[in-house]
Scaffold this motif. Structure first.
Motif, mmCIF file in Angstrom:
data_model
loop_
_atom_site.group_PDB
_atom_site.id
_atom_site.type_symbol
_atom_site.label_atom_id
_atom_site.label_comp_id
_atom_site.label_asym_id
_atom_site.label_seq_id
_atom_site.Cartn_x
_atom_site.Cartn_y
_atom_site.Cartn_z
ATOM 1 N N THR A 65 0.830 -1.205 0.000
ATOM 2 C CA THR A 65 0.000 0.000 0.000
ATOM 3 C C THR A 65 0.861 1.250 0.000
ATOM 4 N N GLN A 81 -6.985 1.146 -2.647
ATOM 5 C CA GLN A 81 -7.040 0.893 -1.205
ATOM 6 C C GLN A 81 -7.995 -0.249 -0.896
ATOM 7 N N MET A 84 -6.143 -3.417 -1.592
ATOM 8 C CA MET A 84 -5.128 -3.677 -0.566
ATOM 9 C C MET A 84 -5.774 -4.179 0.724
#
Length: 197
Positions: A65, A81, A84
């Motif tokens: 990330t 995001q 991740m």
């Protein structure tokens, strides 16, 4: 489960959780069996694997990330995001490498085939990934194959003391299946296969 059922069971499962119903030792057995028995050109055995469980696995996806945020700068990171977080929410990750020292040694030993050894190494990597993935699937463990290399290579090598000659080829987050894979479309086999004789 027979071989063909196992092959069919292996799917790209993205919605994973930490609820794995087998032991870490069983997961290690699956990986060890694949690494020992999957074939390689000239029996080179060039594939290398690192398995990250629990906190070490979470650390990988936090690092990934960070790297991706730095690369993307001010761009909208929300979609990335979510990915991740999804991968971090899994139970573990298998990292697949190919040892370039082995590949280079074969190129020197057999110069007539030198151009082919990197290709054959990639074929070996794919077979290892498939064998581990299918082995996990037979135990009810979902997985998917990710490729954030080479962006994360240096961070991974430093964090887990990976030898310099090991080239990262893929990352496989795995875990309990929170949501099964959807339906899969198949192209007609007569467009993909020819039989003669």
């Amino acid at each position: 489960m027979n071989f063909f059922e196992a092959v069919e069971t292996r799917r790209s499962v993205y919605a994973l959780n930490k609820e794995v119903k087998v032991s870490d030792d069983r997961i290690k057995e699956i990986v060890e069996h694949a690494v020992k028995h999957v074939p390689s050109a000239f029996n080179s055995q060039s594939s290398r694997v690192v398995v990250l469980f629990k906190g070490e696995h979470e650390k990988l996806w936090d690092m990934t990330t960070e790297v991706l945020k730095a690369v993307m700068g001010d761009a909208d990171f929300s979609g990335t995001q979510q990915k991740m977080d999804m991968f971090k929410g899994a139970y573990g990750t298998v990292l697949f490498f190919e040892d370039q020292a082995v590949v280079g040694g074969l190129q020197e030993a057999f110069p007539a085939y030198a151009d082919n050894f990197p290709i054959w190494s990639e074929q070996t990597a794919g077979m290892h990934q498939f064998a581990v993935w299918t082995g996990l699937a037979t135990e009810g463990i979902g997985a998917s194959l990710q490729h954030y290399n080479p962006l994360v290579d240096e961070r991974i090598a430093n964090e887990w003391n990976v030898p310099e000659s090991w080239k990262l080829r893929a990352q496989m987050p795995f875990g309990g299946i929170a949501q099964p894979a959807g339906d899969k479309e198949f192209k007609p086999l007569d467009e993909r296969i020819k039989f003669f004789g």
